[in-house]
Design an enzyme around this catalytic site. Structure first.
Site, PDB file in Angstrom:
ATOM      1  N   GLU A 128      42.251  43.972  31.739  1.00 20.87           N
ATOM      2  CA  GLU A 128      43.503  44.411  31.885  1.00 20.87           C
ATOM      3  C   GLU A 128      43.329  46.105  31.329  1.00 20.87           C
ATOM      4  OE1 GLU A 128      45.729  43.338  33.819  1.00 20.87           O
ATOM      5  OE2 GLU A 128      44.944  41.381  33.731  1.00 20.87           O
ATOM      6  N   HIS A 131      42.063  48.271  33.692  1.00 22.33           N
ATOM      7  CA  HIS A 131      43.178  48.661  34.740  1.00 22.33           C
ATOM      8  C   HIS A 131      43.792  49.924  34.152  1.00 22.33           C
ATOM      9  CE1 HIS A 131      42.974  45.732  37.810  1.00 22.33           C
ATOM     10  NE2 HIS A 131      43.273  44.748  37.106  1.00 22.33           N
ATOM     11  N   CYS A 138      37.109  44.493  41.483  1.00 20.38           N
ATOM     12  CA  CYS A 138      35.675  44.867  41.910  1.00 20.38           C
ATOM     13  C   CYS A 138      35.352  43.795  42.609  1.00 20.38           C
ATOM     14  CB  CYS A 138      34.923  45.303  40.577  1.00 20.38           C
ATOM     15  SG  CYS A 138      33.084  45.322  40.914  1.00 20.38           S
ATOM     16  N   CYS A 162      30.355  46.132  35.684  1.00 21.23           N
ATOM     17  CA  CYS A 162      29.147  46.289  36.367  1.00 21.23           C
ATOM     18  C   CYS A 162      28.813  47.760  36.186  1.00 21.23           C
ATOM     19  CB  CYS A 162      29.586  45.653  37.791  1.00 21.23           C
ATOM     20  SG  CYS A 162      30.428  46.942  38.879  1.00 21.23           S
TER      21      CYS A 162
END
Ligand code: ZN
Ligand code: ZN
Length: 177
Positions: A128, A131, A138, A162
């Protein structure tokens, strides 16, 4: 949510994933807006809780881009069109929320497991906050920004970004940090 020990564990996890940030646990507990409750679903509309966190953030934060507030709640959250959600955030905003309700192993009929609960909460918290930093979902299933439809997907993904999401985050950090 008033389990300060648990909040501290989430804070520790966040600090590890965002080493350039400082994170602190607020002494304040926000009331849950009554209008968020849906008696038919026995769940709370996440957007309304998020809105109240956003208003709290606007009252209490200065204007630095990196100041975020993460609400942690025990109640079961839903969003329109979804049976439930683990959390929600304002994209590139200041407010985010996670619910512990479906992160507890007890919800799935399993014995309580503090470490597992913390690990899940950290993943959803990082997701979160991601975001709020402008990241979207993703496609990499091991990336923390992968959308979790169920707890198995939360358990499968890592607590970190990632390579591609991390690059985006670092760029953001350079820009505003
Ligand atoms: Zn998401
Ligand atoms: Zn990613």
């Amino acid at each position: 949510m008033e389990d300060r020990d648990l909040l501290s564990s989430i804070k520790k996890g966040l600090s590890e994933v965002f080493p350039w940030s400082t994170c602190s646990v607020s002494m304040e507990t926000l009331p849950i807006p009554k209008k968020a409750y849906n008696a038919f679903r026995r769940q709370y509309l996440s957007t309304i809780l998020l809105q109240s966190i956003g208003e709290y953030a606007a009252r209490s934060l200065d204007n630095k881009a990196f100041n975020k507030i993460l609400g942690v709640t025990e109640v079961d959250l839903y969003a329109l069109g979804l049976n439930f959600i683990f959390g929600e955030a304002q994209l590139q905003g200041k407010a985010a929320i996670i619910s512990l309700y479906r992160l507890r192993p007890e919800f799935y009929g399993e014995p309580p497991n503090r470490n597992l609960l913390v690990e899940r909460a950290v993943k959803e918290a990082v997701h979160e906050i991601g975001h709020t930093l402008g990241l979207r979902h993703c496609p990499a299933s091991s990336c923390v920004m992968h959308f979790s439809l169920h707890i198995g997907m939360t358990d499968r993904k890592g607590r970190d970004f990632c390579r591609i999401c991390r690059l985006r985050i670092d760029r953001f950090a350079k820009q505003y940090g």
